[in-house]
Design an enzyme around this catalytic site. Structure first.
Site, PDB file in Angstrom:
ATOM      1  N   GLY A  71      45.216 -39.706 -15.809  1.00 26.67           N
ATOM      2  CA  GLY A  71      44.635 -40.927 -14.750  1.00 26.67           C
ATOM      3  C   GLY A  71      43.307 -40.628 -14.157  1.00 26.67           C
ATOM      4  N   THR A  72      42.924 -39.371 -13.864  1.00 30.04           N
ATOM      5  CA  THR A  72      41.684 -39.197 -13.061  1.00 30.04           C
ATOM      6  C   THR A  72      40.547 -39.547 -14.076  1.00 30.04           C
ATOM      7  OG1 THR A  72      42.654 -37.288 -12.101  1.00 30.04           O
ATOM      8  CG2 THR A  72      40.046 -37.479 -12.004  1.00 30.04           C
ATOM      9  N   THR A 238      37.576 -34.095 -29.711  1.00 33.33           N
ATOM     10  CA  THR A 238      39.011 -34.003 -30.538  1.00 33.33           C
ATOM     11  C   THR A 238      40.103 -34.766 -29.530  1.00 33.33           C
ATOM     12  OG1 THR A 238      38.072 -32.123 -31.523  1.00 33.33           O
ATOM     13  CG2 THR A 238      40.113 -32.623 -31.829  1.00 33.33           C
ATOM     14  N   CYS A 334      44.439 -30.072   1.854  1.00 30.22           N
ATOM     15  CA  CYS A 334      43.861 -28.698   2.385  1.00 30.22           C
ATOM     16  C   CYS A 334      42.410 -28.651   2.075  1.00 30.22           C
ATOM     17  CB  CYS A 334      44.509 -27.322   2.213  1.00 30.22           C
ATOM     18  SG  CYS A 334      44.602 -26.043   3.255  1.00 30.22           S
TER      19      CYS A 334
HETATM   20  N1  PLP Z   1      45.973 -42.163  -9.447  1.00 34.06           N
HETATM   21  C1  PLP Z   1      46.946 -42.082  -8.838  1.00 34.06           C
HETATM   22  C2  PLP Z   1      47.546 -43.157  -8.044  1.00 34.06           C
HETATM   23  C3  PLP Z   1      47.734 -40.908  -8.726  1.00 34.06           C
HETATM   24  O1  PLP Z   1      48.954 -40.691  -8.235  1.00 34.06           O
HETATM   25  C4  PLP Z   1      47.164 -39.796  -9.737  1.00 34.06           C
HETATM   26  C5  PLP Z   1      48.034 -38.571  -9.551  1.00 34.06           C
HETATM   27  O2  PLP Z   1      47.944 -37.921  -8.785  1.00 34.06           O
HETATM   28  C6  PLP Z   1      46.025 -39.957 -10.601  1.00 34.06           C
HETATM   29  C7  PLP Z   1      45.593 -41.038 -10.323  1.00 34.06           C
HETATM   30  C8  PLP Z   1      45.386 -38.840 -11.255  1.00 34.06           C
HETATM   31  O3  PLP Z   1      46.376 -38.580 -12.420  1.00 34.06           O
HETATM   32  P1  PLP Z   1      46.053 -37.358 -13.323  1.00 34.06           P
HETATM   33  O4  PLP Z   1      47.106 -36.268 -12.605  1.00 34.06           O
HETATM   34  O5  PLP Z   1      46.543 -37.633 -14.713  1.00 34.06           O
HETATM   35  O6  PLP Z   1      44.694 -36.997 -13.353  1.00 34.06           O
END
Ligand code: PLP
Length: 389
Positions: A71-72, A238, A334
């Protein structure tokens, strides 16, 4: 002591069916999807089959799916990729919300440093930006809006279809972080009206380190990670074949079981809230707008305001719950030894002391009523003990 894991919004355990689907791609089918030989072709066939399945679940075309490390990376690629990493690309102005995940807020800050106009709206009291708020913020230089589908700390769902109508009327692109909604809220990119959408497999019983970014056909995206022609030059490196297989398998299951998961989690969430109210009365505030706004069913966020003038130590609360076998979390981070209250709760207007005494419970598809009842008992015991001191 039985351990009760109530932190599924942080991560979920991998579903055994997903694990089984991945195994052959960690063992015998280990080829590089870019190799021309049989092993490479086997991997390529699988990656493309997964792309088709993921796309179909989102109502998208396969070419619109970019596999990422999670997600990040999907969020960073959406925001910096559309803008260009130096901020000198397509995005002239960005509107987002103070309650977004750091994976959106930090890239937004990077754009601001590069000279892009960035507007960070405070959420409305229920935890999401309203279409009217957005409308008022859309100055002519805004070309991208990033608003999450469901908030990871509060569970509040953003009314994306309405938000999209506002964006479309101004020709503004819309990105959404849908990391918390897959398998819980229907995700159809056309119904939601989004141009970019982020997913992360480990939030829906898939592996960590696998995600996807949907990019609507015609939206120009520069690669954030350069170094190879993979993913149609939108993400070098990859392919994580087993991870992609896990993501697709987990999404298949999430979509197939969505109705059952939603019903189960809603019942557990209601049981948890009723139990906490019975045990603790009005000594806590409810941050998740249950019953008053659309929410995802797997998140319940509460906080304890100071009692008789004495604040409750949120970190001690979580540690004590852990000692009782209950694993939950808070949005607090933290930083350099000090517990910083959640930026989301602060954006909602909670005072520092209350925001620092918050707990987010997030049950999962395999959580039982017994887990919920045990959690309620533990919270009641721990809070009473801490308040007596
Ligand atoms: N966006 C949201 C709303 C999330 O809850 C998270 C996870 O903590 C992320 C992005 C990040 O995803 P990832 O852990 O796959 O990088």
């Amino acid at each position: 002591m039985q351990r009760r894991y109530l932190d599924h919004a942080a991560t979920t355990p991998i579903d055994p069916r997903v694990f089984e689907a991945m195994l052959p791609f960690l063992k015998e089918h280990f080829g590089n999807a870019s190799s021309v030989h049989a092993l490479g072709r086997r991997a390529r066939v699988e990656v493309e089959a997964c792309r088709e399945r993921v796309a179909a679940h989102l109502g998208a075309e396969p070419a619109e799916i970019v596999f990422t490390s999670g997600g990040t990376e999907a969020d960073n690629t959406a925001i910096k990729g559309v803008a260009g990493r130096d901020g000198a690309g397509l995005v002239t102005g960005l509107v987002t919300c103070a309650a977004e995940h750091e994976a959106v807020l930090r890239p937004a800050e990077a754009l601001a440093r590069a000279g892009v106009t960035v507007v960070v709206l405070d959420p409305a009291p229920h935890g999401a930006v309203t279409p009217a708020q957005l409308e008022a913020a859309l100055t002519p230089d805004v070309s991208l809006v990033s608003l999450m589908h469901a908030n990871n700390e509060l569970g509040t769902v953003t009314p994306l279809a309405e938000v999209s109508a506002v964006c479309r009327a101004r020709g503004v692109l819309l990105h959404t972080d849908a990391v918390q909604t897959a398998g819980l809220v229907p995700i159809d990119v056309d119904a939601l009206g989004v141009d970019l959408l982020s997913l992360s497999a480990h939030k829906f019983y898939g592996p960590k380190g696998a995600g996807a970014l949907y990019v609507r056909s015609g939206v120009e995206l520069r690669a954030l990670v350069e170094g190879g022609a993979q993913e149609r030059r939108r993400r070098g490196g990859t392919e994580n074949v087993a991870g992609i297989v896990g993501l697709a398998a987990a999404l298949d299951l999430a979509v197939a079981e969505a109705g059952a998961r939603r019903a189960h989690l809603t019942a557990l969430r209601d049981r948890l809230l009723a139990g906490l109210r019975a045990a603790l009365g009005d000594t806590f505030v409810l941050n998740t707008p249950v019953g008053t706004a659309e929410v995802v069913p797997h998140v319940l966020n509460i906080a304890f305001p100071p009692h008789d003038g004495r604040p409750l130590d949120g970190e001690m609360l979580l540690l004590n719950l852990d000692l009782e076998g209950v694993m939950a979390s808070s949005g607090s981070a933290c930083t350099s030894g000090a517990l910083e209250p959640s930026h989301v709760l602060r954006a909602l207007g909670l005072d520092r002391a209350t925001a620092a005494a918050a707990v987010r419970f997030s049950p999962g598809k395999d959580t039982t009523e017994a887990d919920i009842d045990a959690a309620v008992d533990a919270v009641a015991r721990v809070v009473r003990r801490m308040r007596r001191r």
